[in-house]
Design a protein around this motif. Structure first.
Motif, short mmCIF file in Angstrom:
data_model
loop_
_atom_site.label_atom_id
_atom_site.label_comp_id
_atom_site.label_asym_id
_atom_site.label_seq_id
_atom_site.Cartn_x
_atom_site.Cartn_y
_atom_site.Cartn_z
N LYS A 332 9.76 -1.37 -3.64
CA LYS A 332 9.01 -2.45 -2.96
C LYS A 332 7.60 -1.97 -2.61
O LYS A 332 6.63 -2.73 -2.72
N GLY A 336 4.18 -3.60 -3.85
CA GLY A 336 3.20 -4.01 -2.84
C GLY A 336 1.84 -3.42 -3.14
O GLY A 336 0.80 -4.10 -3.01
N TYR A 371 5.87 -8.83 -2.10
CA TYR A 371 5.98 -7.45 -1.59
C TYR A 371 4.67 -7.00 -0.93
O TYR A 371 4.52 -5.82 -0.62
N TYR A 374 4.46 -4.47 1.91
CA TYR A 374 4.98 -3.13 1.64
C TYR A 374 3.89 -2.21 1.09
O TYR A 374 3.98 -0.99 1.21
#
Lengths: 508, 374
Positions: A332, A336, A371, A374
């Motif tokens: 993730k 991100g 995402y 993250y």
């Protein structure tokens, strides 16, 4: 630039304000309805004793209400002063409920508050009663809108990221308003306010009964308080169940921390009481608890309404679980970072007027958009909130909530059979449950907000990216001043309140 | 309905609404003005209690208007909210401290065992009415004169001076704005007391006070208007901000409606003062209240329209905020516009309650009979 200290200070300031605010709000929420019920009995029966009763509780309500307002205004403005990036990135969604709160709720409260306190001789009894109910409704409407905003932070819905403006924008107001997380949060929170209001009435009335003063007044009050409190406690239990269900769906890291669950399992039980093993690390084989008593299957049922359901633990959420299709946090974080990189590329291409690169970056961004938050984290384990604080706060809240239900039941039972006056132990329990109510409420908010860490907006924006760009010293100064002022005013409030209670209903 | 309007129209509509809410707040600051006159007008505790009780029935409205002003800015112009509040940190924090003090003081002032003592709460009320209002005036002044901030391509902003907004207090225009508001609040407070209280001594002293404060208000207000008309401002075209001499004079000339509202509002305030001082009128507060709302709305509408930035940046002109680059999305502004249709209803019940509560004037007998007086 490392701005960890700034973020921690900003969090401390917001937490301080919120914790103080929550010392006053629940009483406002609960007591306003209890007063309205008492005044309704007065208008119906025309018995002046009920008017005296109403006025006594109303005086205490007012002392509490004023300081609740003071702390509330600070919270609203602190979004801007201390969380300016946050205010920009999600202002398109977050500002609306706050403004609606102002238009729909605050004016209702503040306008009819004046009638409720000073209008006894100026408007008709029915108009006065109507005003009292409007104050109660206004207080609760205000809770609705702020909790819609908070629910959205816990479970962001109804929005899309706008790359041109680098912010989230609202796409569906209905999704934001009827966000299941917001609905359950609202109901659970006002429920806790009703319980707090009831505890206050039961506790203060218990004191009068123990002192053998104003006994008729106290018996009347205690029966209203305990009835309302008993119903509110059941309501709290039901909405608590729904809140946990929502958390399991949208905030699995919070649920895992609430239960100290590292190793996820099917048919997971709830730890009713236990001591966390503080040496436990993510991925190791140590036990999670030094000792514990567990209710089998209960967590699977609470979270997913199915005793066989799998409840992911901290290890699963951080390291991933390929068998059950749980994505590792590192993956993730990587997605991100790709989203953030695509956003940067998009903005650069926009400045250079390079349309093909812009479109390519947009496509890459959309793929990894969910995402986004993250990308700001540096380590996978950062997705886990502080376990001990969340775990113990949750268990304190639930334990006390169960105690209040029992308390209201027994107080109500002995009031109904006319023996409450002789049940000294129960009356002491009622009196000492007032502070417990505050502890339970604050613990609930710690679960909600500490359990949400590291996010300001779940999965989308970590607190580290949300703060204002100011220097730490400035926040230290204001934090210190807030601590001094709030504490001084709290002392004043408690002293005045105690004095008013001691004076009693006759002179109130 | 609102969904079909252009984004610019919605932005302008919301700037107008924010201006109107700001103007309503300035009107209600008669509460704050009154808090600074407790010792000037009342000669003993009994009279002071009457003044506090009279203001105490309205104080929540001033608090609520301020909250709504903040909330509306947040919802409609979140970038302004982020840049100004997060940047001019000390100014806004000082304002907040002044308002915390107000909220508890009415309720706690005469309660037994109140920890800090009656005089402390009265001092809190004075601080709120003086420092609080002057700082709000300074903060409003910076909308015209600008702030020291920068923002990057992600719209993250930072203040460029360590004084975090306090430097605004060195600008004469901002100071004139603050002092005009302060004396206006005191003028309106005197008019409100004269309207609300049945006591010959209080009315006589309120009139004396009105005369002094009106002179100071008129003086600072003339200074403010002259500075406004001669000062240079900024304008923007295709997103680029650049200076324009006599910007606010030009805006007035470009929008005759603003001249009409500004002048008629000013005349109403002057009429309220004149009729109270020289004709024995006790309804001045209604004229001045309506006048203040017209004047302040038109002043704030000098920003936001005619391609005028609502918050110019003195550090980096390109960072300046306009209603176009700082607003919420079309969707959010439309949703909020539907909500705004509730505002007349809110004003309606405020008016209704005000009339019901004030249909008979306040007397000392009433205060003594009230078990819950402030």
């Amino acid at each position: 630039m490392d701005h960890t200290l700034l973020v921690e200070l900003s969090r401390a300031q917001f937490a301080l304000t919120a914790l103080y605010h929550w010392l006053f709000v629940p009483l406002t929420l609960g007591l306003s309805f209890i007063i309205a019920i008492m005044e309704s009995i007065y208008v119906k029966t025309k018995n002046p004793e009920w008017k005296k009763l109403t006025k006594f509780w109303m005086a205490l309500f007012a002392i509490n209400f004023a300081i609740g307002l003071a702390t509330g205004i600070i919270l609203e403005f602190e979004f801007g002063t201390n969380w300016s990036n946050y205010s920009w990135i999600v202002g398109d969604l977050f500002g609306a409920p706050l403004a609606i709160e102002g238009i729909m709720a605050f004016f209702l409260e503040s306008t009819f508050f004046a009638v409720m306190f000073f209008g006894w001789e100026k408007v008709s009894p029915k108009m006065h009663l109507f005003s009292t109910w409007l104050v109660a409704i206004g207080s609760n409407l205000s809770a609705l809108w702020i909790l819609v905003a908070n629910g959205w932070m816990q479970h962001p819905v109804g929005m899309e990221f706008n790359l041109e403006r680098a912010r989230f924008e609202m796409k569906s107001f209905a999704d934001v308003l009827f966000n299941p997380n917001a609905v359950s949060k609202f109901l659970h929170t006002i429920g806790s306010g009703y319980v707090m209001g009831s505890l206050f009435v039961v506790g203060v009335s218990s004191w009068f009964l123990l002192k053998n003063r104003h006994t008729l007044f106290a018996k009347r009050s205690i029966i209203v308080g305990a009835s309302f409190g008993f119903l509110a406690s059941i309501f709290l239990l039901v909405t608590g169940d729904e809140s946990a269900h929502q958390i399991a769906q949208s905030q699995p890291t919070k649920l895992a921390a609430m239960e100290g669950l590292y190793d996820g399992k099917h048919r997971a039980g709830i730890v009713a009481i236990g001591q966390l093993n503080t040496n436990k690390k993510i991925g190791d084989t140590q036990d999670e608890f030094i000792w514990s008593i567990e209710i089998p299957y209960a967590l699977s049922f609470l979270g997913f309404h199915n005793i066989n359901a799998f409840v992911p633990g901290i290890d699963d959420l951080v390291l991933g679980n390929t068998t059950l299709g749980i994505e590792p946090a590192q993956s993730k974080l990587d997605k991100g970072k790709q989203a953030l990189e695509a956003l940067r590329t998009y903005k650069e291409a926009q400045q250079m007027n390079n349309v093909p690169t812009q479109e390519e970056a947009l496509a890459l961004f959309r793929t990894n958009e969910s995402y986004l938050g993250y990308g700001y984290l540096d380590k996978p384990e950062k997705i886990i909130p502080p376990v001990a604080l969340t775990f113990y706060s949750f268990h304190i809240m639930v334990g006390l909530g169960s105690w209040f239900l029992a308390l209201f039941f027994f107080v109500l039972y002995f009031s109904m059979i006319g023996k409450i006056g002789s049940k000294k132990l129960l009356l002491y329990a009622g009196l000492f449950s007032i502070p417990l109510g505050y502890i339970a409420g604050e613990a609930g908010w710690i679960v909600a907000e500490v359990g949400r860490q590291p996010w300001a907006i779940q999965g989308m924006l970590p607190v580290g990216m949300a703060s204002s760009h100011i220097d730490e010293v400035s926040v230290m100064i204001t934090l210190g001043l807030f601590a001094i002022i709030f504490t001084a005013l709290l002392i004043a409030e408690v002293k005045i309140m105690l004095k008013q209670i001691t004076i009693g209903p006759e002179e109130a | 309905m609102f969904g079909t309007l252009s984004l610019l129209t919605l932005q302008q509509y919301w700037w107008f609404l924010v201006s109107l809410i700001g103007a309503f707040f300035v009107f209600i600051t008669f509460v704050q003005g009154g808090q600074t006159l407790l010792y000037a007008i009342a000669k003993d505790d009994k009279q002071r209690n009457m003044l506090v009780a009279s203001l105490g029935r309205k104080w929540e409205l001033s608090f609520t208007s301020l909250v709504l002003f903040g909330g509306a800015l947040f919802a409609a112009f979140p970038l302004f909210y982020a840049v100004s509040f997060g940047g001019a940190y000390y100014v806004w924090m000082a304002i907040l401290f002044c308002f915390i003090l107000q909220a508890v003081s009415y309720e706690y002032r005469v309660k037994p065992n109140n920890f800090l003592g009656k005089r402390t709460y009265e001092a809190f009320l004075y601080i709120n009415g003086s420092v609080g209002i002057i700082l709000i005036g300074i903060a409003l002044g910076t909308l015209f004169t600008g702030g020291n901030f920068m923002r990057n391509s992600m719209n993250f902003s930072a203040w460029t001076l360590p004084s975090y907004g306090l430097e605004g207090a060195l600008n004469p225009f901002n100071v004139a704005f603050g002092l005009s508001l302060f004396f206006l609040a005191r003028v309106q407070a005197a008019l409100y007391f004269i309207n609300n209280i049945e006591d010959v001594h209080i009315i006589a002293r309120a009139k004396q006070q009105l005369f002094k404060d009106a002179l100071l208000f008129v003086g600072f207000f003339i200074l403010l208007v002259v500075m406004l008309l001669v000062m240079n401002g900024f304008t923007y075209h295709m997103g680029v901000v650049f200076p324009e001499s006599h910007k606010f004079l030009n805006n007035f000339l470009a929008t005759p409606l603003l001249i009409v509202t500004f002048l008629s509002g000013t005349l109403l305030v002057l009429y309220a003062i004149f009729s109270t001082l020289f004709k024995g009128s006790r309804c001045g507060i209604w004229f001045s209240g309506f006048g203040v709302i017209l004047v302040v709305t038109s002043l704030l509408c000098l920003l936001g329209f005619n391609a005028t930035p609502i918050y110019p940046s003195l550090s980096d002109l390109a960072s300046s905020l306009t209603i176009e680059n700082s607003s919420s999305s079309h969707y959010t502004l439309s949703v909020m516009s539907y909500v705004s249709l509730g505002v007349p209803f809110v004003l309606g019940y405020i008016y209704f309650v005000w009339r019901a509560m004030d249909k008979t004037k306040m007397t000392s007998a009433e205060i003594e009979a009230d078990s819950h007086h402030y």
